[in-house]
Design a protein around this motif. Structure first.
Motif, PDB file in Angstrom:
ATOM      1  N   LEU A 183      -4.851   2.778   4.415  1.00 46.44           N
ATOM      2  CA  LEU A 183      -3.495   2.370   4.793  1.00 46.44           C
ATOM      3  C   LEU A 183      -3.500   1.671   6.152  1.00 46.44           C
ATOM      4  CD1 LEU A 183      -0.520   2.452   3.929  1.00 46.44           C
ATOM      5  CD2 LEU A 183      -0.313   4.612   5.164  1.00 46.44           C
ATOM      6  N   GLN A 194       0.830  -1.203   0.000  1.00 47.56           N
ATOM      7  CA  GLN A 194       0.000   0.000   0.000  1.00 47.56           C
ATOM      8  C   GLN A 194       0.869   1.259   0.000  1.00 47.56           C
ATOM      9  OE1 GLN A 194      -2.450  -0.566   3.473  1.00 47.56           O
ATOM     10  NE2 GLN A 194      -4.104  -1.494   2.292  1.00 47.56           N
ATOM     11  N   SER A 195       1.941   1.254   0.764  1.00 44.52           N
ATOM     12  CA  SER A 195       2.841   2.405   0.832  1.00 44.52           C
ATOM     13  C   SER A 195       3.527   2.654  -0.513  1.00 44.52           C
ATOM     14  CB  SER A 195       3.895   2.208   1.926  1.00 44.52           C
ATOM     15  OG  SER A 195       3.270   2.076   3.175  1.00 44.52           O
TER      16      SER A 195
END
Length: 152
Positions: free
Chosen positions: A87, A45-46
């Protein structure tokens, strides 16, 4: 950024070209893809978020030159906002649904400092208000997760 690439990136592969509520469709697509592919890994996700931010600013700047100030066709900012909202959130239907609704609400309401962030130049302003809306929505999602865990 070359114009064809800016259109592909900035419109989220053409979703931003849908004539009715393209921001909502893009947000829904991101939420559905993360859920469908079980993309709950924080490093993944990052990485997606970083790539979206790095490519999104120049793409939105280019789309402003094509379509005018803060064009509705620019929906890569919704991708960033949804990625921020989700996140490190456990991806299930309840969490993703709540995150989607909250992000869209914060994006539409543009609570401070999101409204002020829109005044940043070119693609920075297009992206910044959705980044802030994503942060605001993520805070509320975090509080909901805490409440579900600690209050039952």
């Amino acid at each position: 950024m070359p114009r064809p690439l800016a259109i592909v990136v900035g419109t989220c592969f053409g979703v931003g070209l849908i004539p009715v509520i393209p921001a909502t469709w893009t947000s829904l697509l991101v939420a559905a893809l993360l859920l469908a592919f079980h993309a709950g890994s924080v490093p993944l996700q990052s990485t997606l978020l970083a790539a979206t931010l790095v490519l999104g600013v120049p793409a939105c700047s280019a789309l402003e030159r094509i379509y005018g100030h803060d064009p509705k066709q620019a929906t890569v900012d919704e991708v960033a906002g949804m990625l921020i909202t989700l996140l490190a959130v456990p991806l299930d239907w309840i969490n993703v649904g709540a995150a989607f609704v909250l992000f869209r609400a914060f994006d539409v309401l543009k609570l401070p400092p999101a409204r002020q962030a829109e005044r940043l130049p070119a693609g920075w302003g297009v992206m910044a208000d959705d980044v802030i809306a994503g942060i605001q929505a993520r805070i509320v999602v975090g509080m909901m997760l805490w409440a579900r865990t600690h209050l039952g």
